[in-house]
Structures are given as structure tokens and as C-alpha cells.
Write an enzyme that holds these catalytic residues in place. Structure first.
Site, PDB file in Angstrom:
ATOM      1  CB  THR A  54      -0.859   0.050   1.271  1.00 40.56           C
ATOM      2  OG1 THR A  54       0.011   0.139   2.399  1.00 40.56           O
ATOM      3  CG2 THR A  54      -1.708  -1.203   1.435  1.00 40.56           C
ATOM      4  CB  THR A  55      -1.140   4.014   0.443  1.00 43.13           C
ATOM      5  OG1 THR A  55      -1.341   3.337   1.691  1.00 43.13           O
ATOM      6  CG2 THR A  55      -2.380   4.766   0.055  1.00 43.13           C
TER       7      THR A  55
END
Length: 281
Positions: A54-55
Site C-alpha cells: 500500500t498505498t
């Protein structure tokens, strides 16, 4: 009909048979063994050690569209890798950001790159931006079985639409369903915090420096609240990956420029830890 390849003899008949311009469809029919095998579903401790990323953030600006991501991979509650790469060119005018299970996501991106290159060689023209989205949708759907067991590969796709003369963003779910996003979009565990940050800062017609700074602010806020997201790391000289796609094509923003803007954000945070205030209406 036959065609000889210098030093290798005639091509197999499969290469001369009319059919789909899809590279994946070709492999599935004639050489399924060369496709990346679906891994066995990890269980127990092995499942906790699978790397996740992520992100990812995408945002439109005056010249096109930006795609950026942090560098951290996690395995359960541990940091598995601090210098991961989550933003990749798909072709000359588009890019993919990955979140979810790292190994499955990277295999998907590599096949997607080959798919677009193969289509252009066969048809003589690039696939349209919407066509690229549809191909990626099909590939995500092929991974649905693994996704339902917790090993999803959910990309964020951004590109410059040469016909519409603007940057466009598309998000996906694990079934391959896609939606066009306007202004900005996110994926990954830090996305709620990045969204809240960029909602304050994004506006139409931002310059390159303005949009990169705003996205670095958003990734900082995501890292501030989400342990799976890595923020700018001055000690190790690690900063977000940032790609820009305009009418001139895909361009990776040099790390020294990202570092310069990230340091400015960090300097500002010393005075205002919660970040900038939204500009007045």
C-alpha cells in the site's frame, strides 16, 4: 502459408493463424504452460509472511495525470521491505499502481505490459485507453479465486487520453469491476487518510510542483495513521515513487526532485504537524 525466422526455421502454424489480438488469449490457447502458475493458497504462518503493498494515489492536474505510491511492503505486522516499487509504466501513455499481494500484482503488471505491446505490434496502433482498462479488468477477474481467499491484486490505473486530451483515472475492485474517478483516487490500506488529506488540497488546474507536493502531503498523512504505509525517510533517503503521464508520454519524476519537495513538506510539518489548512473558498 509459412514464414521463416533467420536461423530458426519456419514459424509454428499457431503464429500464422488469424485470431484475437490478445497476447493472453494466444498463450492460453497455444502455450498455457508459460503463464505464471497460480500459487497454492498459503495457510497459517506462511499466509502471514506474504508481502502486501500500500498505498497508491492518482490525481489529475493541468498537464495530465499523476500516479504515486509509498515504498513499504508488509508481511503481517512486520515491515518486509522498505524500498519496494509499486508504480509501473503500462505503455507510453499509461501507468499502473499496485496494492494488495505483491507477487500476484507484479505478475499481473508484467503480463499487462506484454498484452499492450503485443496488441500494438499486431494491430499497428495502440489500444485505446478504455480498451486498456477492459483488458486489465479481465486480468483482475482471472485472479478472483485467490482474491476471495484474501490474496487480492487491486491496481489503480492512470493514463493520458490522446483523443480527449486529458488525464484519466480508473479504480477497480477484486471482481474486475471498474469506475472512472475524477480529480483523484486511491487504493490500499492508507487510502482513507490520503483521501481526507487530498480532498482539502486538490483543485483543478494545479501545476506539476503543486500536485506533487499535494500528493506527498497525502502520503505523509496516510503514513501518519496507517502502519502499512511508509512515509518519507530522510535517514535512508527513501521517498515516494511519482510518475507523470502527459501528452508527451510517461515520465518518472527524478528522486532528487521528489526528495526536494518531500523535505519541504517535512519542514512545514515541524511547524504544523497536522498539515496545511484548506485554502479559503
Amino acid at each position: 502459408m509459412s514464414a521463416d525466422v533467420p536461423g530458426q526455421g519456419p514459424l509454428p502454424a499457431a503464429f500464422l493463424t488469424p485470431g484475437s489480438s490478445s497476447f493472453l488469449d494466444f498463450l492460453k490457447e497455444h502455450s498455457p504452460g508459460v503463464l505464471p502458475p497460480l500459487p497454492e493458497t498459503p495457510t497459517g504462518r506462511a499466509a502471514a509472511e506474504v508481502r502486501h503493498g500500500t498505498t497508491i494515489v492518482a490525481a489529475t492536474y493541468a498537464d495530465g495525470v499523476l500516479l504515486a505510491g509509498d515504498r513499504r511492503f508488509t508481511a503481517g505486522n512486520l515491515i518486509a521491505h522498505r524500498e519496494g516499487e509499486k508504480v509501473f509504466p503500462a505503455d507510453e501513455f499509461s501507468a499502473v499502481g499496485i496494492s494488495g499481494t505483491v507477487g500476484l500484482s507484479i505478475d499481473m503488471v508484467r503480463l499487462f505490459q506484454l498484452e499492450l505491446e503485443h496488441y500494438e505490434k499486431v494491430e499497428g496502433v495502440p489500444l485505446s485507453l478504455v480498451g486498456k482498462v477492459n483488458r486489465l479488468t479481465s486480468m483482475i477477474r482471472d485472479n478472483l479465486g485467490m482474491a476471495m481467499q484474501g490474496f487480492a491484486a487491486v491496481p489503480l490505473f492512470a493514463g493520458y487520453d490522446l483523443a480527449a486530451r486529458r488525464g484519466r483515472i480508473f479504480s477497480f475492485d477484486i471482481t474486475g469491476g471498474h469506475s472512472e474517478e475524477f480529480g483523484f483516487a486511491f487504493t490500499g490500506s492508507g487510502s482513507p487518510f490520503a483521501r481526507g488529506s487530498l480532498k482539502k488540497l486538490h483543485r483543478e488546474g494545479m501545476s506539476e510542483d503543486e500536485i506533487v507536493t499535494a500528493v506527498v502531503q497525502a502520503l505523509y498523512d496516510a503514513a501518519d495513521e496507517d502502519t502499512a504505509t511508509g512515509g518519507p525517510d530522510l535517514t535512508r533517503e527513501l521517498f515516494p515513487s511519482v510518475a507523470l503521464i502527459t501528452e508527451d508520454g510517461y515520465r518518472r519524476l527524478p528522486q532528487d526532485r521528489v526528495a526536494e519537495l518531500a523535505r519541504a513538506v517535512l519542514d512545514q510539518r515541524r511547524e504544523r504537524p497536522d498539515g496545511p489548512i484548506a485554502p479559503p473558498l
